[in-house]
Design an enzyme around this catalytic site. Structure first.
Site, PDB file in Angstrom:
ATOM      1  N   ASP A  91      11.090 -48.652  14.614  1.00  0.00           N
ATOM      2  CA  ASP A  91       9.967 -47.777  14.304  1.00  0.00           C
ATOM      3  C   ASP A  91       9.405 -48.162  12.939  1.00  0.00           C
ATOM      4  O   ASP A  91      10.083 -48.809  12.135  1.00  0.00           O
ATOM      5  CB  ASP A  91      10.390 -46.304  14.290  1.00  0.00           C
ATOM      6  CG  ASP A  91       9.206 -45.363  14.114  1.00  0.00           C
ATOM      7  OD1 ASP A  91       8.362 -45.322  15.028  1.00  0.00           O
ATOM      8  OD2 ASP A  91       9.107 -44.704  13.082  1.00  0.00           O
ATOM      9  N   SER A  92       8.186 -47.742  12.688  1.00  0.00           N
ATOM     10  CA  SER A  92       7.566 -48.006  11.397  1.00  0.00           C
ATOM     11  C   SER A  92       8.207 -47.197  10.282  1.00  0.00           C
ATOM     12  O   SER A  92       8.005 -47.495   9.105  1.00  0.00           O
ATOM     13  CB  SER A  92       6.067 -47.695  11.451  1.00  0.00           C
ATOM     14  OG  SER A  92       5.861 -46.321  11.769  1.00  0.00           O
ATOM     15  N   CYS A 152       7.677 -46.661  18.461  1.00  0.00           N
ATOM     16  CA  CYS A 152       6.515 -46.393  17.594  1.00  0.00           C
ATOM     17  C   CYS A 152       5.285 -46.517  18.473  1.00  0.00           C
ATOM     18  O   CYS A 152       5.042 -47.582  19.063  1.00  0.00           O
ATOM     19  CB  CYS A 152       6.468 -47.406  16.450  1.00  0.00           C
ATOM     20  SG  CYS A 152       4.959 -47.368  15.448  1.00  0.00           S
ATOM     21  N   ASN A 153       4.515 -45.446  18.577  1.00  0.00           N
ATOM     22  CA  ASN A 153       3.346 -45.469  19.446  1.00  0.00           C
ATOM     23  C   ASN A 153       2.289 -46.453  18.973  1.00  0.00           C
ATOM     24  O   ASN A 153       1.663 -47.135  19.783  1.00  0.00           O
ATOM     25  CB  ASN A 153       2.749 -44.063  19.543  1.00  0.00           C
ATOM     26  CG  ASN A 153       3.507 -43.179  20.512  1.00  0.00           C
ATOM     27  OD1 ASN A 153       3.217 -43.161  21.698  1.00  0.00           O
ATOM     28  ND2 ASN A 153       4.491 -42.460  20.001  1.00  0.00           N
ATOM     29  N   GLU A 173       6.685 -38.515   6.334  1.00  0.00           N
ATOM     30  CA  GLU A 173       7.437 -39.587   5.671  1.00  0.00           C
ATOM     31  C   GLU A 173       7.787 -39.212   4.233  1.00  0.00           C
ATOM     32  O   GLU A 173       8.820 -39.633   3.709  1.00  0.00           O
ATOM     33  CB  GLU A 173       6.637 -40.895   5.680  1.00  0.00           C
ATOM     34  CG  GLU A 173       6.595 -41.600   7.022  1.00  0.00           C
ATOM     35  CD  GLU A 173       7.859 -42.411   7.306  1.00  0.00           C
ATOM     36  OE1 GLU A 173       8.432 -42.981   6.352  1.00  0.00           O
ATOM     37  OE2 GLU A 173       8.283 -42.457   8.486  1.00  0.00           O
ATOM     38  N   CYS A 176       3.280 -39.542  18.917  1.00  0.00           N
ATOM     39  CA  CYS A 176       3.838 -40.167  17.718  1.00  0.00           C
ATOM     40  C   CYS A 176       5.237 -39.606  17.567  1.00  0.00           C
ATOM     41  O   CYS A 176       5.421 -38.378  17.608  1.00  0.00           O
ATOM     42  CB  CYS A 176       3.001 -39.868  16.476  1.00  0.00           C
ATOM     43  SG  CYS A 176       3.730 -40.507  14.941  1.00  0.00           S
ATOM     44  N   HIS A 193       7.051 -39.263  15.120  1.00  0.00           N
ATOM     45  CA  HIS A 193       7.246 -38.438  13.923  1.00  0.00           C
ATOM     46  C   HIS A 193       6.997 -36.951  14.203  1.00  0.00           C
ATOM     47  O   HIS A 193       7.603 -36.078  13.584  1.00  0.00           O
ATOM     48  CB  HIS A 193       6.286 -38.853  12.804  1.00  0.00           C
ATOM     49  CG  HIS A 193       6.657 -40.110  12.087  1.00  0.00           C
ATOM     50  ND1 HIS A 193       6.542 -41.353  12.653  1.00  0.00           N
ATOM     51  CD2 HIS A 193       7.139 -40.311  10.831  1.00  0.00           C
ATOM     52  CE1 HIS A 193       6.923 -42.266  11.770  1.00  0.00           C
ATOM     53  NE2 HIS A 193       7.293 -41.658  10.664  1.00  0.00           N
TER      54      HIS A 193
END
Length: 279
Positions: free
Chosen positions: A9-10, A72-73, A157, A191, A193
């Protein structure tokens, strides 16, 4: 031989998918890579997202991963197809990389009664049109409304998602998508997140609107994939190990935030972006 499943993932978001995968497939070994130093991906160009994703994927191959989940989308939308169809041929065509968009699109139509759904995602995911195309393929009778939420990932984040100031931006984007159609009865969190603010999202939507996160969907899809591909299943090592890597040198900060996502203590190892470029 150590051959773990890779989860990429980012940043932190993929941990929501990772947690669901472990719940359904606890016996395997896993490596998680969060490219936090270069997050968020959502506002970056196609070429940059492809470069970053391919660098991380190659690094995970070097760690022995024959199968990688791009959790990660944005990366799934903007880089996955190129990597699957072109880049893999230059490395090892026997390796496999799976994303999160297709398995979600395959089932999202089962959640809606009104046949209208809302998709919340990063700017990159929304602009790619990937969900529009994939959902149309599986459910041509469903109308899809999209809304980019560019401030949500930075808030999450940076650990600001549970602060009062975040409430304004949660409501802002939800109001915008519900304005598109009062018939929306299902909201997809496109997403990984976003599940961390799912309670805030649900609190700002009408009571009849379902909110769908991707973790369990992707995990069930992986279970099905391994059942259909025994040649991959037999390659994977099964010692129930978990290793976490991040491109931020502040591993203590990563561990703190990751523990919230993962709902369990996390101890990570730093891998520099420069090392990824060398792969």
């Amino acid at each position: 031989m150590h051959q773990p499943i890779g989860i990429f993932d980012s940043g932190f978001g993929g941990l929501t998918v990772f947690k669901s995968i472990i719940e359904q497939l606890p016996e395997y070994d896993y490596i998680y890579m969060g490219d936090n130093a270069r997050a968020p991906y959502g506002n970056r160009s196609f070429n940059t997202i492809h470069q970053y994703t391919w660098e991380c994927v190659q690094w995970m191959f070097e760690q022995g991963c024959p199968l990688i989940i791009v959790a990660c989308n944005t990366a799934s939308a903007k880089a996955l197809r190129t990597i699957q169809q072109q880049d893999l041929k230059t490395v090892d065509p026997s390796k496999r990389i799976l994303g999160v968009i297709r398995p979600t699109a395959e089932v999202i139509g089962d959640y809606t009664i009104s046949k209208e759904i809302g998709v919340l995602g990063t700017k990159g995911t929304v602009q790619s049109g990937s969900y529009l195309l994939e959902i149309q393929h599986f459910f041509p009778d469903i109308k899809v409304h999209q809304q980019a939420c560019p401030l949500w990932v930075p808030l999450i984040e940076n650990g600001e998602y549970d602060q009062p100031g975040a409430d304004y931006f949660v409501k802002l984007y939800l109001d915008q998508i519900m304005t598109q159609s009062p018939q929306i009865d299902t909201i997809l969190l496109a997403c990984t997140h976003y599940p961390l603010i799912q309670q805030k999202i649900e609190a700002n939507l009408p009571a009849h609107v379902k909110v769908v996160a991707q973790g369990d969907i992707v995990a069930k899809s992986l279970v099905d994939y391994l059942q259909r591909h025994p040649e991959m299943k037999t390659q994977l090592s099964r010692n129930q190990t978990k290793a976490f890597f991040t491109t931020t040198d502040d591993t203590a900060d990563f561990d703190h935030h990751a523990s919230v996502f993962f709902s369990a203590p996390v101890k990570s190892t730093f891998i520099s972006a420069n090392d990824l470029v060398k792969c």
